[in-house]
Write an enzyme that holds these catalytic residues in place. Structure first.
Site, PDB file in Angstrom:
ATOM      1  N   LEU A  91      35.864  47.450  40.101  1.00 25.30           N
ATOM      2  CA  LEU A  91      37.186  48.181  40.055  1.00 25.30           C
ATOM      3  C   LEU A  91      37.239  49.379  40.844  1.00 25.30           C
ATOM      4  O   LEU A  91      38.356  50.178  40.779  1.00 25.30           O
ATOM      5  CB  LEU A  91      37.753  48.169  38.745  1.00 25.30           C
ATOM      6  CG  LEU A  91      37.831  46.617  38.161  1.00 25.30           C
ATOM      7  CD1 LEU A  91      38.608  47.363  36.563  1.00 25.30           C
ATOM      8  CD2 LEU A  91      38.945  45.992  39.054  1.00 25.30           C
ATOM      9  N   HIS A 110      38.721  37.642  44.546  1.00 23.46           N
ATOM     10  CA  HIS A 110      39.908  38.049  44.196  1.00 23.46           C
ATOM     11  C   HIS A 110      40.744  36.873  43.609  1.00 23.46           C
ATOM     12  O   HIS A 110      40.740  35.848  43.961  1.00 23.46           O
ATOM     13  CB  HIS A 110      40.825  38.491  45.339  1.00 23.46           C
ATOM     14  CG  HIS A 110      42.244  38.993  44.698  1.00 23.46           C
ATOM     15  ND1 HIS A 110      42.356  40.392  44.124  1.00 23.46           N
ATOM     16  CD2 HIS A 110      43.328  38.430  44.933  1.00 23.46           C
ATOM     17  CE1 HIS A 110      43.669  40.582  43.841  1.00 23.46           C
ATOM     18  NE2 HIS A 110      44.164  39.350  44.242  1.00 23.46           N
ATOM     19  N   ASP A 151      41.922  44.067  49.762  1.00 27.00           N
ATOM     20  CA  ASP A 151      42.258  42.290  49.727  1.00 27.00           C
ATOM     21  C   ASP A 151      42.548  42.102  51.230  1.00 27.00           C
ATOM     22  O   ASP A 151      43.320  40.996  51.284  1.00 27.00           O
ATOM     23  CB  ASP A 151      43.115  42.070  48.525  1.00 27.00           C
ATOM     24  CG  ASP A 151      42.685  42.478  47.218  1.00 27.00           C
ATOM     25  OD1 ASP A 151      43.427  42.641  46.493  1.00 27.00           O
ATOM     26  OD2 ASP A 151      41.275  42.584  47.254  1.00 27.00           O
TER      27      ASP A 151
END
Ligand code: GRF
Length: 197
Positions: A91, A110, A151
């Site tokens: 994270l 993800h 992402d």
């Protein structure tokens, strides 16, 4: 032999999936060299210890700034001969200098079908809350290369999972983990290892 470092911040069920795949002989040509966490109490570190894998805690707050953290992380993993960095519930936003040092050699899992429900603020349960709020009938997981964005790197593998009536974010999260994440992350590692043979 591809040496991988798995970077974690929490429970480590994706790490466990990699460990289990390795034990089942599905990751020939891969060595799980070390597990790196930013949290000293991450259960993922216990999983590493239980499986005889080096586990270290490297915390950003122990470095004067993000660049220093990135430099140390890059040096540590380079000295261990790491060929692939696997973010498995990690994270921390990786510093640009680290991403440059390992360009094309960092992957992330993800818990959605990118480009849906991804980017800043979409992590953990928040991803599944957004999917349920939107009313999608299908979600899933994505393994992608990590680039300077969030992402946004090239997609490697995806696996779809049906949303079911009455799903809560927690129930959906567990189904996506079991039916997608834990399957495609080891598969992606194997694909990359085979491509480097
Ligand atoms: C997983 O849902 C993963 O998709 C996301 O963070 C969570 C990590 O879970 N990136 P765990 O630590 O692997 O159990």
């Amino acid at each position: 032999m591809l040496k991988i470092a798995v970077m974690v911040s929490g429970g480590g069920t994706n790490l466990q999936a990699i460990i289990d795949a390795h034990k089942q002989g599905k990751l020939s040509g891969v060595t799980i060299d070390c597990v790196v966490s930013n949290k000293p109490d991450a259960y993922a570190l216990k999983r590493a210890e239980e499986n005889g894998i080096t586990g270290v805690c490297i915390r950003p707050k122990d470095y004067e700034d993000k660049d220093a953290y990135g430099r140390f992380l890059a040096q540590y993993l380079s000295e261990r001969g790491i060929g692939l960095v696997v973010l498995a519930g990690f994270l921390v936003v990786l510093p640009a200098n680290f991403i440059e040092a390992f360009e094309g050699r960092i992957i992330n899992i993800h818990p959605s079908l990118i480009p849906s429900f991804c980017g800043d603020g979409f992590y953990g349960l928040k991803v599944h809350e957004a999917a349920l709020a939107r009313g999608v009938k299908v979600t899933g997981a994505t393994v992608h290369y990590v680039d300077a964005g969030t992402d946004t790197g090239p997609i490697i593998l995806q696996k779809a999972v049906y949303v079911e009536d009455g799903d809560t974010p927690e129930v959906l999260q567990k189904r996506v983990m079991e039916q997608a994440e834990w399957i495609i992350l080891p598969q992606a590692i194997k694909m990359i290892a085979d491509s480097k043979r």
